[in-house]
Design a protein around this motif. Structure first.
Motif, PDB file in Angstrom:
ATOM      1  N   ALA A   1       0.681  -1.175  -0.106  1.00  0.00           N
ATOM      2  CA  ALA A   1       0.142   0.130  -0.126  1.00  0.00           C
ATOM      3  C   ALA A   1       0.671   1.247   0.001  1.00  0.00           C
ATOM      4  N   LEU A   2       1.892   1.260   0.805  1.00  0.00           N
ATOM      5  CA  LEU A   2       2.838   2.118   0.855  1.00  0.00           C
ATOM      6  C   LEU A   2       3.404   2.643  -0.577  1.00  0.00           C
ATOM      7  N   VAL A   3       4.092   1.533  -1.028  1.00  0.00           N
ATOM      8  CA  VAL A   3       4.405   1.544  -2.546  1.00  0.00           C
ATOM      9  C   VAL A   3       3.467   2.062  -3.572  1.00  0.00           C
ATOM     10  N   ALA A   4       2.319   1.706  -3.483  1.00  0.00           N
ATOM     11  CA  ALA A   4       1.206   2.254  -4.425  1.00  0.00           C
ATOM     12  C   ALA A   4       1.074   3.771  -4.406  1.00  0.00           C
ATOM     13  N   VAL A   5       1.100   4.095  -3.023  1.00  0.00           N
ATOM     14  CA  VAL A   5       0.845   5.604  -2.769  1.00  0.00           C
ATOM     15  C   VAL A   5       1.955   6.374  -3.181  1.00  0.00           C
ATOM     16  N   VAL A   6       3.202   5.971  -3.292  1.00  0.00           N
ATOM     17  CA  VAL A   6       4.359   6.544  -3.508  1.00  0.00           C
ATOM     18  C   VAL A   6       4.321   6.633  -5.289  1.00  0.00           C
ATOM     19  N   VAL A   7       4.038   5.525  -5.662  1.00  0.00           N
ATOM     20  CA  VAL A   7       4.017   5.418  -7.116  1.00  0.00           C
ATOM     21  C   VAL A   7       2.834   6.368  -7.681  1.00  0.00           C
ATOM     22  N   ALA A   8       1.729   6.513  -7.024  1.00  0.00           N
ATOM     23  CA  ALA A   8       0.651   7.426  -7.608  1.00  0.00           C
ATOM     24  C   ALA A   8       0.791   8.619  -7.168  1.00  0.00           C
ATOM     25  N   ALA A   9       1.951   9.122  -6.346  1.00  0.00           N
ATOM     26  CA  ALA A   9       2.266  10.543  -6.118  1.00  0.00           C
ATOM     27  C   ALA A   9       3.427  10.804  -7.245  1.00  0.00           C
ATOM     28  N   GLY A  10       3.941   9.730  -7.727  1.00  0.00           N
ATOM     29  CA  GLY A  10       5.060  10.113  -8.711  1.00  0.00           C
ATOM     30  C   GLY A  10       4.321  10.265 -10.049  1.00  0.00           C
ATOM     31  N   SER A  11       3.050   9.543 -10.200  1.00  0.00           N
ATOM     32  CA  SER A  11       2.382   9.621 -11.483  1.00  0.00           C
ATOM     33  C   SER A  11       1.814  11.261 -11.708  1.00  0.00           C
TER      34      SER A  11
END
Length: 94
Positions: free
Chosen positions: A49-59
């Motif tokens: 979930a943390l990785v998904a949030v970080v990747v979403a922020a990068g997007s």
């Protein structure tokens, strides 16, 4: 435009989010229905979930950097193969 291994970073990040968010949701459903899995999957699900949030922020950052005109150019196929100079102003042929 930022690239990763020659591919636009925006496309990779968006597709990573499309995969990571449902996978995280699936893990959470499995944890809620299967108590034995809860002990094993709690930390991996939290990390995912943390990785998904970080990747979403990068997007989101790449969308901001591309801007509306870049998005319209990508969808309509009206973009130039030559990049703009650093200042951003187009070079007029002389």
């Amino acid at each position: 435009m930022t690239t990763v291994a020659g591919l636009p970073a925006h496309i990779l990040l968006v597709h990573a989010v499309v995969v990571l968010v449902p996978l995280t949701a699936l893990l959470l459903v499995v944890e809620s229905l299967w108590p034995a899995a809860r002990r094993r999957l709690a930390w991996p699900a939290a990390a995912l979930a943390l990785v998904a949030v970080v990747v979403a922020a990068g997007s989101v950052v790449t969308v901001y950097r591309i801007g509306d005109s870049g998005a319209r150019a990508a969808w309509t196929g009206q973009f130039s193969a030559t990049p703009l100079p650093r200042g951003g102003a187009p070079v007029t042929p002389g």
